[in-house]
Design a protein around this motif. Structure first.
Motif, PDB file in Angstrom:
ATOM      1  N   GLN A 122      -2.875  -9.344  -2.636  1.00 23.92           N
ATOM      2  CA  GLN A 122      -3.629  -9.834  -3.788  1.00 23.92           C
ATOM      3  C   GLN A 122      -3.851  -8.738  -4.814  1.00 23.92           C
ATOM      4  O   GLN A 122      -3.891  -8.993  -6.017  1.00 23.92           O
ATOM      5  CB  GLN A 122      -4.953 -10.423  -3.325  1.00 23.92           C
ATOM      6  CG  GLN A 122      -4.773 -11.753  -2.621  1.00 23.92           C
ATOM      7  CD  GLN A 122      -6.084 -12.328  -2.131  1.00 23.92           C
ATOM      8  OE1 GLN A 122      -7.152 -11.822  -2.442  1.00 23.92           O
ATOM      9  NE2 GLN A 122      -5.994 -13.404  -1.349  1.00 23.92           N
ATOM     10  N   TRP A 125      -0.873  -8.555  -6.933  1.00 19.04           N
ATOM     11  CA  TRP A 125      -0.926  -9.654  -7.885  1.00 19.04           C
ATOM     12  C   TRP A 125      -1.882  -9.318  -9.020  1.00 19.04           C
ATOM     13  O   TRP A 125      -1.611  -9.560 -10.173  1.00 19.04           O
ATOM     14  CB  TRP A 125      -1.435 -10.921  -7.199  1.00 19.04           C
ATOM     15  CG  TRP A 125      -0.476 -11.544  -6.267  1.00 19.04           C
ATOM     16  CD1 TRP A 125       0.603 -10.952  -5.668  1.00 19.04           C
ATOM     17  CD2 TRP A 125      -0.479 -12.893  -5.826  1.00 19.04           C
ATOM     18  NE1 TRP A 125       1.249 -11.855  -4.873  1.00 19.04           N
ATOM     19  CE2 TRP A 125       0.613 -13.050  -4.942  1.00 19.04           C
ATOM     20  CE3 TRP A 125      -1.302 -13.980  -6.078  1.00 19.04           C
ATOM     21  CZ2 TRP A 125       0.889 -14.267  -4.315  1.00 19.04           C
ATOM     22  CZ3 TRP A 125      -1.037 -15.187  -5.459  1.00 19.04           C
ATOM     23  CH2 TRP A 125       0.055 -15.324  -4.582  1.00 19.04           C
ATOM     24  N   GLN A 126      -2.999  -8.777  -8.641  1.00 17.86           N
ATOM     25  CA  GLN A 126      -4.030  -8.484  -9.634  1.00 17.86           C
ATOM     26  C   GLN A 126      -3.474  -7.561 -10.715  1.00 17.86           C
ATOM     27  O   GLN A 126      -3.764  -7.727 -11.896  1.00 17.86           O
ATOM     28  CB  GLN A 126      -5.226  -7.852  -8.929  1.00 17.86           C
ATOM     29  CG  GLN A 126      -6.434  -7.664  -9.820  1.00 17.86           C
ATOM     30  CD  GLN A 126      -7.600  -7.119  -9.034  1.00 17.86           C
ATOM     31  OE1 GLN A 126      -7.883  -7.539  -7.919  1.00 17.86           O
ATOM     32  NE2 GLN A 126      -8.303  -6.153  -9.613  1.00 17.86           N
ATOM     33  N   THR A 130      -3.270  -8.528 -14.584  1.00 19.83           N
ATOM     34  CA  THR A 130      -3.835  -7.672 -15.618  1.00 19.83           C
ATOM     35  C   THR A 130      -2.825  -7.437 -16.730  1.00 19.83           C
ATOM     36  O   THR A 130      -3.135  -7.587 -17.923  1.00 19.83           O
ATOM     37  CB  THR A 130      -4.251  -6.318 -15.014  1.00 19.83           C
ATOM     38  OG1 THR A 130      -5.182  -6.538 -13.959  1.00 19.83           O
ATOM     39  CG2 THR A 130      -4.883  -5.429 -16.068  1.00 19.83           C
ATOM     40  N   GLU A 144      -8.524  -5.720 -17.014  1.00 20.03           N
ATOM     41  CA  GLU A 144      -8.658  -5.272 -15.631  1.00 20.03           C
ATOM     42  C   GLU A 144      -9.882  -5.877 -14.971  1.00 20.03           C
ATOM     43  O   GLU A 144      -9.822  -6.367 -13.840  1.00 20.03           O
ATOM     44  CB  GLU A 144      -8.764  -3.748 -15.569  1.00 20.03           C
ATOM     45  CG  GLU A 144      -7.446  -3.035 -15.823  1.00 20.03           C
ATOM     46  CD  GLU A 144      -7.560  -1.546 -15.558  1.00 20.03           C
ATOM     47  OE1 GLU A 144      -8.405  -1.147 -14.722  1.00 20.03           O
ATOM     48  OE2 GLU A 144      -6.805  -0.776 -16.182  1.00 20.03           O
ATOM     49  N   ALA A 147      -9.399  -9.625 -14.362  1.00 18.70           N
ATOM     50  CA  ALA A 147      -8.538  -9.905 -13.215  1.00 18.70           C
ATOM     51  C   ALA A 147      -9.278  -9.607 -11.914  1.00 18.70           C
ATOM     52  O   ALA A 147      -9.202 -10.376 -10.947  1.00 18.70           O
ATOM     53  CB  ALA A 147      -7.256  -9.075 -13.311  1.00 18.70           C
ATOM     54  N   ALA A 148     -10.015  -8.507 -11.897  1.00 19.49           N
ATOM     55  CA  ALA A 148     -10.735  -8.133 -10.681  1.00 19.49           C
ATOM     56  C   ALA A 148     -11.754  -9.199 -10.299  1.00 19.49           C
ATOM     57  O   ALA A 148     -11.824  -9.639  -9.146  1.00 19.49           O
ATOM     58  CB  ALA A 148     -11.427  -6.783 -10.884  1.00 19.49           C
ATOM     59  N   PHE A 151     -10.015 -12.547  -9.172  1.00 20.99           N
ATOM     60  CA  PHE A 151      -9.517 -12.552  -7.806  1.00 20.99           C
ATOM     61  C   PHE A 151     -10.651 -12.539  -6.787  1.00 20.99           C
ATOM     62  O   PHE A 151     -10.564 -13.181  -5.741  1.00 20.99           O
ATOM     63  CB  PHE A 151      -8.565 -11.378  -7.565  1.00 20.99           C
ATOM     64  CG  PHE A 151      -7.154 -11.701  -7.916  1.00 20.99           C
ATOM     65  CD1 PHE A 151      -6.369 -12.434  -7.037  1.00 20.99           C
ATOM     66  CD2 PHE A 151      -6.618 -11.317  -9.130  1.00 20.99           C
ATOM     67  CE1 PHE A 151      -5.063 -12.759  -7.356  1.00 20.99           C
ATOM     68  CE2 PHE A 151      -5.306 -11.635  -9.457  1.00 20.99           C
ATOM     69  CZ  PHE A 151      -4.532 -12.357  -8.570  1.00 20.99           C
TER      70      PHE A 151
ATOM     71  N   GLN B 156     -12.656  -0.845  -9.137  1.00 16.70           N
ATOM     72  CA  GLN B 156     -12.156  -0.661 -10.483  1.00 16.70           C
ATOM     73  C   GLN B 156     -12.549   0.702 -11.058  1.00 16.70           C
ATOM     74  O   GLN B 156     -11.710   1.484 -11.495  1.00 16.70           O
ATOM     75  CB  GLN B 156     -12.792  -1.776 -11.333  1.00 16.70           C
ATOM     76  CG  GLN B 156     -12.283  -1.904 -12.710  1.00 16.70           C
ATOM     77  CD  GLN B 156     -10.837  -2.307 -12.652  1.00 16.70           C
ATOM     78  OE1 GLN B 156     -10.439  -3.067 -11.771  1.00 16.70           O
ATOM     79  NE2 GLN B 156     -10.049  -1.752 -13.547  1.00 16.70           N
TER      80      GLN B 156
END
Lengths: 191, 191
Positions: A122, A125-126, A130, A144, A147-148, A151, B156
């Motif tokens: 994953q 994918w992330q 992004t 970023e 997306a974080a 997910f 992150q």
DNA sequence: ACCCTTGTGTCACTTTGTGACATCAACTAT
DNA sequence: ATAGTTGATGTCACAAAGTGACACAAGGGT
């Protein structure tokens, strides 16, 4: 055009999941899986980099879908709308496979290394998501974070959905989670 | 009281990281690491469940800190305040080890299985943090989402901090990310 | 007929990881 | 101090996970 096409691969996946489910992951050997699929262990490792990968190989089909749905529109969109669309599409694509995924999740949850592999996949994918968000016109730093969070929410909903028989569908759960994400930071503890 | 205390363990960790950094992870064998540390391979596997674990074993000290800071106060708190405190404490505890962590991160990023292990470890932490949040008085469902978002943001920031020499400190980054999380959902794409 | 591709088998080998038992120094109690 | 206990380590044998090199066989195209 391959002579003996993807048949072996599918037989290997089926044999692997079956054995994992009823013997346990650690107790299943690649040798047994391969023989059950009618090939040699060497062939197993030609299709899958290692014993874990056989559980996750099929997921690779979903990434293009996710990237595609992000890239297909043009014009300004608000982030939460984009996220709702992307995660909703992903949820819909997965919704029908609940039985298979649930069996798989039981295997994954039974061995820590497997949850790691799931998350690592994953995470890759992330990264691609992004990139897609940046390509779609969102600022890099916020892409970023989007997306974080996306997910994280999706994982959350997916696991809850698989664990809760007869509850709401995955797509509905994802929608609800997205609606609630803004307010969750304002929640207060009761003591 | 152990006769030959934790000395072997530390020597193993040092030897392992050194070899990973300059030979590469896959090229380093447990045998070489053990011999460099002055023990046998069998001893390596007594301290670490597998070759990967030697990279992550030291992190285990941080979890009690994180749980402790969540549990220490009583009385109602807003979720974002609690999260700021917890992630800030974690960030502060890690801030001084940047050099070591950066070396380690290079190793982790060089092999997918290692990112998986990193994420799996954080996922277990996330479960414990969720429990702690519930114990602190937050509603269960929202505790899960809080923990999920918190870890996603922390990861992150951690990676950005390690990648960006001379940029802001980790604690500052975490603070900024938390401040921005609410507004990020309102961002619009430019095309 | 000829080559060429492609999926597979075979074999030998390294590496990872484990179970069982031996060893040896230090601590403890009498 | 002598004996027994404890705990970290070593030794050995072994199963299982991967990998590299090479062989083979079936099908497709020229």
């Amino acid at each position: 055009m391959p002579r003996w096409p993807e048949d072996s691969r599918r037989r290997l996946v089926d044999a692997a999941i079956s054995q994992f489910v009823d013997r346990g992951y650690a107790e299943s050997t690649v040798e047994n899986i391969a023989l059950a699929a009618g090939v040699t262990p060497r062939t197993f490792f030609r299709y899958f980099a290692d014993k874990e990968e056989v559980l996750f190989a099929d997921d690779d089909d979903l990434l293009p879908l996710l990237i595609g749905v992000i890239a297909e529109d043009t014009g300004p969109v608000r982030a939460d709308v984009q996220m709702r669309k992307a995660l909703g599409t992903l949820a819909a694509a997965v919704e029908s496979r609940r039985d298979l995924l649930k069996r798989r999740q039981r295997v994954i949850d039974s061995h820590i290394a497997l949850s790691g592999r799931e998350l690592a996949k994953q995470a890759r994918w992330q990264k691609d998501v992004t990139t897609a968000l940046i390509g779609r016109g969102f600022p890099p730093g916020q892409s970023e974070i989007l997306a974080a969070i996306g997910f994280a929410l999706f994982r959350q909903c997916l696991h809850a959905w698989l664990a809760d028989d007869g509850g709401p569908g995955l797509e509905a759960r994802v929608g609800d989670a997205l609606s609630g994400v803004r307010s969750v930071l304002d929640v207060r503890s009761s003591r």
